[in-house]
Design a protein around this motif. Structure first.
Motif, PDB file in Angstrom:
ATOM      1  N   PHE A   5       0.826  -1.218   0.000  1.00 56.66           N
ATOM      2  CA  PHE A   5       0.000   0.000   0.000  1.00 56.66           C
ATOM      3  C   PHE A   5       0.854   1.260   0.000  1.00 56.66           C
ATOM      4  O   PHE A   5       0.403   2.322  -0.435  1.00 56.66           O
ATOM      5  CB  PHE A   5      -0.997   0.000   1.167  1.00 56.66           C
ATOM      6  CG  PHE A   5      -0.387   0.176   2.536  1.00 56.66           C
ATOM      7  CD1 PHE A   5      -0.155  -0.902   3.356  1.00 56.66           C
ATOM      8  CD2 PHE A   5      -0.072   1.455   3.003  1.00 56.66           C
ATOM      9  CE1 PHE A   5       0.391  -0.739   4.625  1.00 56.66           C
ATOM     10  CE2 PHE A   5       0.475   1.634   4.270  1.00 56.66           C
ATOM     11  CZ  PHE A   5       0.719   0.525   5.069  1.00 56.66           C
ATOM     12  N   ASP A  38      11.179   0.757  10.523  1.00 54.80           N
ATOM     13  CA  ASP A  38      11.553   0.006   9.318  1.00 54.80           C
ATOM     14  C   ASP A  38      10.849   0.500   8.057  1.00 54.80           C
ATOM     15  O   ASP A  38      11.347   0.312   6.950  1.00 54.80           O
ATOM     16  CB  ASP A  38      11.234  -1.479   9.498  1.00 54.80           C
ATOM     17  CG  ASP A  38      12.272  -2.202  10.339  1.00 54.80           C
ATOM     18  OD1 ASP A  38      13.185  -1.538  10.863  1.00 54.80           O
ATOM     19  OD2 ASP A  38      12.142  -3.434  10.498  1.00 54.80           O
ATOM     20  N   GLY A  48      16.241  -1.763  15.582  1.00 55.34           N
ATOM     21  CA  GLY A  48      15.435  -1.213  16.672  1.00 55.34           C
ATOM     22  C   GLY A  48      16.017   0.094  17.172  1.00 55.34           C
ATOM     23  O   GLY A  48      15.270   1.012  17.549  1.00 55.34           O
ATOM     24  N   ALA A  49      17.346   0.201  17.187  1.00 54.44           N
ATOM     25  CA  ALA A  49      17.976   1.432  17.673  1.00 54.44           C
ATOM     26  C   ALA A  49      17.612   2.613  16.778  1.00 54.44           C
ATOM     27  O   ALA A  49      17.366   3.726  17.262  1.00 54.44           O
ATOM     28  CB  ALA A  49      19.488   1.249  17.728  1.00 54.44           C
ATOM     29  N   ALA A  51      14.862   2.910  14.967  1.00 49.47           N
ATOM     30  CA  ALA A  51      13.474   3.249  15.282  1.00 49.47           C
ATOM     31  C   ALA A  51      13.430   4.068  16.570  1.00 49.47           C
ATOM     32  O   ALA A  51      12.790   5.124  16.641  1.00 49.47           O
ATOM     33  CB  ALA A  51      12.645   1.972  15.409  1.00 49.47           C
TER      34      ALA A  51
HETATM   35  C1  LIG Z   1      15.026 -11.847  13.264  1.00 50.98           C
HETATM   36  C2  LIG Z   1      15.277 -10.375  13.528  1.00 50.98           C
HETATM   37  C3  LIG Z   1      16.277 -10.002  14.427  1.00 50.98           C
HETATM   38  C4  LIG Z   1      16.511  -8.654  14.696  1.00 50.98           C
HETATM   39  N1  LIG Z   1      17.490  -8.311  15.600  1.00 50.98           N
HETATM   40  C5  LIG Z   1      17.703  -7.023  15.892  1.00 50.98           C
HETATM   41  C6  LIG Z   1      18.689  -6.638  16.845  1.00 50.98           C
HETATM   42  O1  LIG Z   1      19.373  -7.477  17.457  1.00 50.98           O
HETATM   43  N2  LIG Z   1      18.875  -5.323  17.085  1.00 50.98           N
HETATM   44  C7  LIG Z   1      18.117  -4.366  16.456  1.00 50.98           C
HETATM   45  O2  LIG Z   1      18.300  -3.183  16.755  1.00 50.98           O
HETATM   46  N3  LIG Z   1      17.168  -4.690  15.553  1.00 50.98           N
HETATM   47  C8  LIG Z   1      16.947  -5.991  15.251  1.00 50.98           C
HETATM   48  N4  LIG Z   1      16.002  -6.327  14.327  1.00 50.98           N
HETATM   49  C9  LIG Z   1      15.277  -5.263  13.641  1.00 50.98           C
HETATM   50  C10 LIG Z   1      14.147  -4.693  14.516  1.00 50.98           C
HETATM   51  O3  LIG Z   1      13.327  -5.753  14.972  1.00 50.98           O
HETATM   52  C11 LIG Z   1      13.327  -3.716  13.683  1.00 50.98           C
HETATM   53  O4  LIG Z   1      14.194  -2.745  13.104  1.00 50.98           O
HETATM   54  C12 LIG Z   1      12.277  -3.002  14.529  1.00 50.98           C
HETATM   55  O5  LIG Z   1      11.395  -3.938  15.105  1.00 50.98           O
HETATM   56  C13 LIG Z   1      11.481  -2.013  13.663  1.00 50.98           C
HETATM   57  O6  LIG Z   1      10.429  -1.490  14.430  1.00 50.98           O
HETATM   58  P1  LIG Z   1       9.129  -0.969  13.717  1.00 50.98           P
HETATM   59  O7  LIG Z   1       8.238  -0.485  14.817  1.00 50.98           O
HETATM   60  O8  LIG Z   1       9.490  -0.023  12.623  1.00 50.98           O
HETATM   61  O9  LIG Z   1       8.488  -2.230  12.966  1.00 50.98           O
HETATM   62  P2  LIG Z   1       7.902  -3.568  13.604  1.00 50.98           P
HETATM   63  O10 LIG Z   1       8.559  -3.886  14.908  1.00 50.98           O
HETATM   64  O11 LIG Z   1       7.959  -4.580  12.492  1.00 50.98           O
HETATM   65  O12 LIG Z   1       6.402  -3.188  13.914  1.00 50.98           O
HETATM   66  C14 LIG Z   1       5.455  -3.025  12.888  1.00 50.98           C
HETATM   67  C15 LIG Z   1       4.105  -3.459  13.446  1.00 50.98           C
HETATM   68  O13 LIG Z   1       3.096  -3.077  12.501  1.00 50.98           O
HETATM   69  C16 LIG Z   1       2.178  -4.165  12.404  1.00 50.98           C
HETATM   70  N5  LIG Z   1       1.516  -4.029  11.100  1.00 50.98           N
HETATM   71  C17 LIG Z   1       2.010  -4.333   9.884  1.00 50.98           C
HETATM   72  N6  LIG Z   1       1.085  -4.079   8.929  1.00 50.98           N
HETATM   73  C18 LIG Z   1       0.000  -3.593   9.563  1.00 50.98           C
HETATM   74  C19 LIG Z   1      -1.272  -3.120   9.117  1.00 50.98           C
HETATM   75  N7  LIG Z   1      -1.607  -3.107   7.814  1.00 50.98           N
HETATM   76  N8  LIG Z   1      -2.144  -2.693  10.061  1.00 50.98           N
HETATM   77  C20 LIG Z   1      -1.797  -2.684  11.382  1.00 50.98           C
HETATM   78  N9  LIG Z   1      -0.607  -3.106  11.849  1.00 50.98           N
HETATM   79  C21 LIG Z   1       0.275  -3.558  10.950  1.00 50.98           C
HETATM   80  C22 LIG Z   1       3.030  -5.413  12.547  1.00 50.98           C
HETATM   81  O14 LIG Z   1       2.252  -6.500  12.950  1.00 50.98           O
HETATM   82  C23 LIG Z   1       4.010  -4.974  13.642  1.00 50.98           C
HETATM   83  O15 LIG Z   1       3.542  -5.229  14.944  1.00 50.98           O
HETATM   84  C24 LIG Z   1      15.742  -7.667  14.048  1.00 50.98           C
HETATM   85  C25 LIG Z   1      14.741  -8.039  13.136  1.00 50.98           C
HETATM   86  C26 LIG Z   1      14.509  -9.367  12.882  1.00 50.98           C
HETATM   87  C27 LIG Z   1      13.411  -9.756  11.908  1.00 50.98           C
END
Ligand SMILES: Cc1cc2nc3c(=O)[nH]c(=O)nc-3n(C[C@H](O)[C@H](O)[C@H](O)COP(=O)(O)OP(=O)(O)OC[C@H]3O[C@@H](n4cnc5c(N)ncnc54)[C@H](O)[C@@H]3O)c2cc1C
Length: 176
Positions: A5, A38, A48-49, A51
């Motif tokens: 989207f 992300d 995560g850092a 973000a």
């Molecule tokens: C296996 C793995 C290991 C990692 N290890 C590390 C690490 O050691 N250190 C580090 O800093 N980072 C790490 N990361 C990266 C980190 O997890 C992400 O950068 C971080 O979670 C991003 O946060 P966010 O809030 O942008 O996205 P997310 O945490 O992905 O949150 C997005 C949320 O939006 C929800 N969503 C999606 N689409 C919709 C929709 N249409 N409607 C409503 N909700 C929706 C999802 O369900 C989710 O809960 C790792 C990632 C992975 C996959």
């Protein structure tokens, strides 16, 4: 890949990540839209850092945005991450858009106790402790006491190869 989207709405790049100003996380196409974490096409790690620190900057800017004022704070791309290297040791990296990971100590100059760009047992313990910190402090909205902007304190800047030096202050950014 980002979400379909995002591309369909004309917000995204070829991968479906929202094209934003890298300092304010504000959409290039729609100035009333910000993309955090992300989803944003920031030129750094999906971490995560990123973000966490970019949201700190966004929150600081939000009152000014809502009042129609220029956004005074600029995210510098601050990122840090542990790298597990095995045998009960890990490295810690701390960098931003301009400054590559440097050796040194973190978060306190000389004292550390974490070591930057070097393996140590304490770094591994720090990584394990971060699990508790994440679930008991960060997820509950409690402050981490780490500034959003990257600091050069405790870093060996003689290793810098290019780019302007980071500062401890935020840089004003142009408005849209
Ligand atoms: C296996 C793995 C290991 C990692 N290890 C590390 C690490 O050691 N250190 C580090 O800093 N980072 C790490 N990361 C990266 C980190 O997890 C992400 O950068 C971080 O979670 C991003 O946060 P966010 O809030 O942008 O996205 P997310 O945490 O992905 O949150 C997005 C949320 O939006 C929800 N969503 C999606 N689409 C919709 C929709 N249409 N409607 C409503 N909700 C929706 C999802 O369900 C989710 O809960 C790792 C990632 C992975 C996959």
């Amino acid at each position: 890949m980002g979400a379909d989207f995002v591309a369909e709405a004309g917000l995204g790049d070829d991968l479906g990540f929202v094209v934003v100003d890298k300092h304010t996380m504000r959409s290039a196409a729609y100035p009333d839209i910000f993309a955090l974490g992300d989803a944003a096409a920031l030129p750094t790690s999906k971490a995560g850092a990123v973000a966490h620190f970019s949201i700190d900057v966004f929150v600081e800017n939000f009152a000014d945005y809502a009042a129609g004022r220029p956004l005074p704070h600029a995210f510098d791309g601050h990122t840090n991450c542990f790298v597990e290297s095995g045998a009960g040791k890990a490295l810690l990296l701390d960098f931003n858009y301009e400054v590559e990971p440097l050796p040194g100590t973190f978060p306190l100059p000389a004292l550390g106790p974490l070591k930057l760009l070097a393996e140590s047992r304490f770094n591994h313990l720090g990584k394990r402790a971060f699990r508790w910190i994440y679930w008991n402090l960060l997820v509950r909205g409690r402050p981490l006491f780490l500034p959003a902007a990257m600091s050069l304190r405790g870093k060996d800047t003689s290793h810098l190869t290019a780019g302007p030096a980071a500062t401890d202050s935020t840089t004003p950014v142009p408005t849209f």
